[in-house]
Design an enzyme around this catalytic site. Sequence first.
Site, short mmCIF file in Angstrom:
data_model
loop_
_atom_site.label_atom_id
_atom_site.label_comp_id
_atom_site.label_asym_id
_atom_site.label_seq_id
_atom_site.Cartn_x
_atom_site.Cartn_y
_atom_site.Cartn_z
N VAL A 11 0.87 -1.18 0.00
CA VAL A 11 0.00 0.00 0.00
C VAL A 11 0.91 1.22 0.00
O VAL A 11 2.07 1.15 0.40
CB VAL A 11 -0.95 0.02 1.22
CG1 VAL A 11 -2.01 -1.06 1.08
CG2 VAL A 11 -0.18 -0.15 2.52
N SER A 12 0.37 2.35 -0.45
CA SER A 12 1.22 3.51 -0.67
C SER A 12 1.59 4.28 0.59
O SER A 12 2.56 5.02 0.61
CB SER A 12 0.55 4.47 -1.66
OG SER A 12 0.40 3.84 -2.91
N SER A 13 0.81 4.14 1.65
CA SER A 13 1.10 4.90 2.86
C SER A 13 0.69 4.11 4.10
O SER A 13 -0.06 3.14 4.02
CB SER A 13 0.37 6.25 2.85
OG SER A 13 -1.02 6.04 2.96
#
Length: 205
Positions: A11-13
Amino acid sequence: MECKEFGYARVSSKGQHEDRQLEALKEYGINGRDIIVDKESGKDINRLGYLSLKNNMLRSGDTLVVKELDRLSRSKADIKNELEYFKQKSIRVKILDIPTTMADYPKGQEWVLEMVNNILIEVLGSIAEEERIKIIRRQREGIEAAHKKGIEFGRPNIKKPENWDEVMCKVQSGEMKIVDAMKKLGIKKTSFYKLKKMYLVKVAD
């Protein structure tokens, strides 16, 4: 040595959740301890978990399973390079959302599988990269719009206390110690020295 299957999720963050990917990987049959998770951007492959999986865990004959192609990367060039790397290392890559990558073709007809997969990966890789470009453009446009409205990002500027000049005169004259000045001004040490620097007040520590 027995061949293994490893799962990878990204996931990106830190504010996003990988639950959907983990559920899909476990449902496929990957053991939880064999799933590596990164909470980093897919702009490139320089991610701690992914690099550890790629360089230290995966061996020839193993299989890497991801839910979606863009979990590997959102860069089309990186996707191609990584898939070529795994192919050369005889590591199979299965993408749960691309059924053809999950199929087992009869011996001698593997070229059909590779041809279909290459077409799909070319298209989906382009989509993933275009999505990343859109995200960057939206972020930039959002920041520009906020600036036009006078909205500034980052930590707010420290407001100069109304009694700053009065208190600092006492500090400079030796009537008040710096620690007492900070209490009088109602600010912390960091803010005090930032204001001191901003207003160029010469104070003897």
